[in-house]
Design a protein around this motif. Structure first.
Motif, PDB file in Angstrom:
ATOM      1  N   SER A   1      75.295  65.911  30.826  1.00  0.00           N
ATOM      2  CA  SER A   1      76.328  64.881  30.905  1.00  0.00           C
ATOM      3  C   SER A   1      76.556  64.520  32.364  1.00  0.00           C
ATOM      4  O   SER A   1      76.284  65.314  33.271  1.00  0.00           O
ATOM      5  CB  SER A   1      77.646  65.361  30.271  1.00  0.00           C
ATOM      6  N   ALA A   2      77.007  63.308  32.572  1.00  0.00           N
ATOM      7  CA  ALA A   2      77.327  62.835  33.920  1.00  0.00           C
ATOM      8  C   ALA A   2      78.710  62.212  33.889  1.00  0.00           C
ATOM      9  O   ALA A   2      79.157  61.697  32.855  1.00  0.00           O
ATOM     10  CB  ALA A   2      76.297  61.806  34.385  1.00  0.00           C
ATOM     11  N   PHE A   3      79.376  62.292  35.018  1.00  0.00           N
ATOM     12  CA  PHE A   3      80.684  61.647  35.143  1.00  0.00           C
ATOM     13  C   PHE A   3      80.509  60.415  36.028  1.00  0.00           C
ATOM     14  O   PHE A   3      80.216  60.518  37.221  1.00  0.00           O
ATOM     15  CB  PHE A   3      81.707  62.618  35.730  1.00  0.00           C
ATOM     16  N   ILE A   4      80.641  59.251  35.407  1.00  0.00           N
ATOM     17  CA  ILE A   4      80.413  57.974  36.080  1.00  0.00           C
ATOM     18  C   ILE A   4      81.710  57.181  36.073  1.00  0.00           C
ATOM     19  O   ILE A   4      82.267  56.904  35.007  1.00  0.00           O
ATOM     20  CB  ILE A   4      79.286  57.181  35.391  1.00  0.00           C
ATOM     21  N   LYS A   5      82.199  56.865  37.245  1.00  0.00           N
ATOM     22  CA  LYS A   5      83.482  56.179  37.404  1.00  0.00           C
ATOM     23  C   LYS A   5      84.593  56.926  36.664  1.00  0.00           C
ATOM     24  O   LYS A   5      85.447  56.332  36.015  1.00  0.00           O
ATOM     25  CB  LYS A   5      83.376  54.734  36.918  1.00  0.00           C
ATOM     26  N   GLY A   6      84.514  58.253  36.741  1.00  0.00           N
ATOM     27  CA  GLY A   6      85.557  59.086  36.149  1.00  0.00           C
ATOM     28  C   GLY A   6      85.423  59.325  34.659  1.00  0.00           C
ATOM     29  O   GLY A   6      86.225  60.048  34.070  1.00  0.00           O
ATOM     30  N   LYS A   7      84.409  58.735  34.014  1.00  0.00           N
ATOM     31  CA  LYS A   7      84.234  58.894  32.576  1.00  0.00           C
ATOM     32  C   LYS A   7      82.965  59.696  32.276  1.00  0.00           C
ATOM     33  O   LYS A   7      81.945  59.526  32.920  1.00  0.00           O
ATOM     34  CB  LYS A   7      84.158  57.524  31.894  1.00  0.00           C
ATOM     35  N   LYS A   8      83.072  60.545  31.260  1.00  0.00           N
ATOM     36  CA  LYS A   8      81.945  61.390  30.880  1.00  0.00           C
ATOM     37  C   LYS A   8      80.950  60.608  30.036  1.00  0.00           C
ATOM     38  O   LYS A   8      81.310  59.943  29.069  1.00  0.00           O
ATOM     39  CB  LYS A   8      82.455  62.607  30.096  1.00  0.00           C
ATOM     40  N   LYS A   9      79.669  60.712  30.407  1.00  0.00           N
ATOM     41  CA  LYS A   9      78.596  60.047  29.671  1.00  0.00           C
ATOM     42  C   LYS A   9      77.577  61.089  29.232  1.00  0.00           C
ATOM     43  O   LYS A   9      77.119  61.899  30.041  1.00  0.00           O
ATOM     44  CB  LYS A   9      77.898  59.002  30.549  1.00  0.00           C
TER      45      LYS A   9
END
Length: 393
Positions: A226-234
């Motif tokens: 998972s990655a956190f992109i612009k504060g959101k988990k993807k």
């Protein structure tokens, strides 16, 4: 006649970048330099080098012969569910490390720093343990941590050091093996991509990536991140991630990984840890209603020395251990028997050097086809059903 500058390696396959030579140099004449694919190799500054040859002497990868053989083999999980939940597998390293920190040890391991650089660091507090938990599928920069370990041991401190087998053997090449205050843990390693590749891959995810998790067990035990992109988990599915896909295929490792001498039962560390892949076939009696939940992750633990066996005995308050065998553990962990297969590495490395990770990403999307969705489908299947399906295969 002046002595010649030492030759650290003749071919790239002869160097694992463990950093022992860098740490032992009395004049700090050695630095690690990246090649075009980001793999680090030692380079000697001829103007500083005093030709002492110590860098050659400590090279365990080229010179050592590991004599250890398995003393005991277990399947296991951490007793603390919160520790197991935040670990890539059964939480064994975190449980052992937590106890060691509480007992006054300094613990070394791989940490992912904010610039997406994986490097070895030493910690002294349980509050910092989270940084060392979880898999990191890129080569960790050892830096001068071997020298730090030597300093701690000289002060009478106890040290727990974790890493890949070549890093552990490098540490012993630098220090020597006989020190009761040093405990070591190696991992069942498939091979290591370069940190440059990983950082280039991160750029393909878009801007403002603040964190990356190589193994996220929030939907089960597997190789999905998972990655956190612009504060959101993807969610980063293995089947839809070029980096995770080519990592699991074994096509993006450094050259020496394909001739790794540690992919056998003779391991350098006191303890070897890994995922117990295939436990549903080897030990179905350990799973199910009255057993362990496979979806939460289960580890294989190999005590390679009497020192390691003693450590496990002392850790029984924090670990659930059930006996197994090396043969059963190796059935689902090929790298306990042989190195990874080099397969299409040459093609990918040439493409990467010429056109960067963007070209790797394009190749991946062109060739992946229906497999793009395979891990998503597998992930949502309940673990009990997975066990039944695997048992019939």
């Amino acid at each position: 006649m002046d002595r010649e500058i030492p030759v650290l390696y003749n071919e790239k396959k002869d160097c694992c970048a463990c950093g022992a030579c860098l740490n032992v140099c009395p004049k700090q004449a050695i630095r690690m330099v990246e090649d075009n694919c980001g793999f680090r190799y030692p380079e000697i500054d001829e103007n500083i080098c005093v030709r002492c040859g110590r860098c050659i002497q400590v090279c365990a990868f080229q010179n050592s012969k590991v004599e250890n053989s398995p003393v005991k083999v277990f399947a296991g999980v951490a007793k603390d569910e919160s520790v197991r939940k935040t670990s890539a597998s059964g939480g064994i390293f975190a449980a052992i490390a937590k106890k060691a920190l509480e007992d006054g040890y300094v613990v070394f391991g791989a940490a992912l720093r904010s610039v997406f650089l994986v490097k070895h660091v030493g910690i002294k507090s349980v509050d910092d343990l989270r940084e060392l938990q979880g898999s990191k599928y890129t080569q960790s920069d050892i830096g001068r941590t071997y020298s730090e370990v030597k300093e701690y041991l000289a002060l009478g401190k106890k040290v727990l050091f974790s890493g890949t087998p070549c890093q552990i053997d490098g540490l012993y090449g630098y220090l020597g093996r006989d020190n009761e205050n040093l405990l070591t843990i190696d991992i069942i390693c498939h091979g290591v991509p370069s940190n440059k590749m990983f950082k280039d891959y991160i750029t393909t995810l878009g801007e403002d990536v603040s964190d990356f998790v190589f193994r996220d067990k929030s939907i089960g035990w597997g190789i999905n991140g998972s990655a956190f992109i612009k504060g959101k988990k993807k969610r980063i599915w293995q089947s839809s991630s070029s980096y995770l896909y080519y990592f699991t295929k074994g096509w993006i490792y450094r050259e020496n990984c394909y001739q790794c001498k540690y992919t056998c039962k003779h391991r350098p560390a006191d303890i070897t840890l890994g995922d117990y892949w295939g436990i549903e076939k080897q030990h179905p009696e350990y799973l199910g209603k009255d057993g362990w939940d496979e979806a939460k992750g289960i580890s294989v633990i190999i005590a390679n020395t009497v020192h390691g066996e003693k450590l496990l005995a002392e850790s029984i308050t924090v670990l659930h251990l059930k006996e197994s065998s090396f043969e059963k553990a190796a059935a689902g962990n090929g790298q306990l028997v042989h190195p990874s297969n080099i397969c299409n590495r040459a093609e990918l490395m040439e493409l990467y050097m010429k056109e960067g990770w963007e070209a790797i990403e394009a190749r991946f999307k062109k060739n992946i086809g229906w497999r793009y969705y395979s891990s998503q489908i597998k992930a949502i299947i309940p673990s009990a059903i997975k066990r039944k399906l695997k048992a019939r295969m």
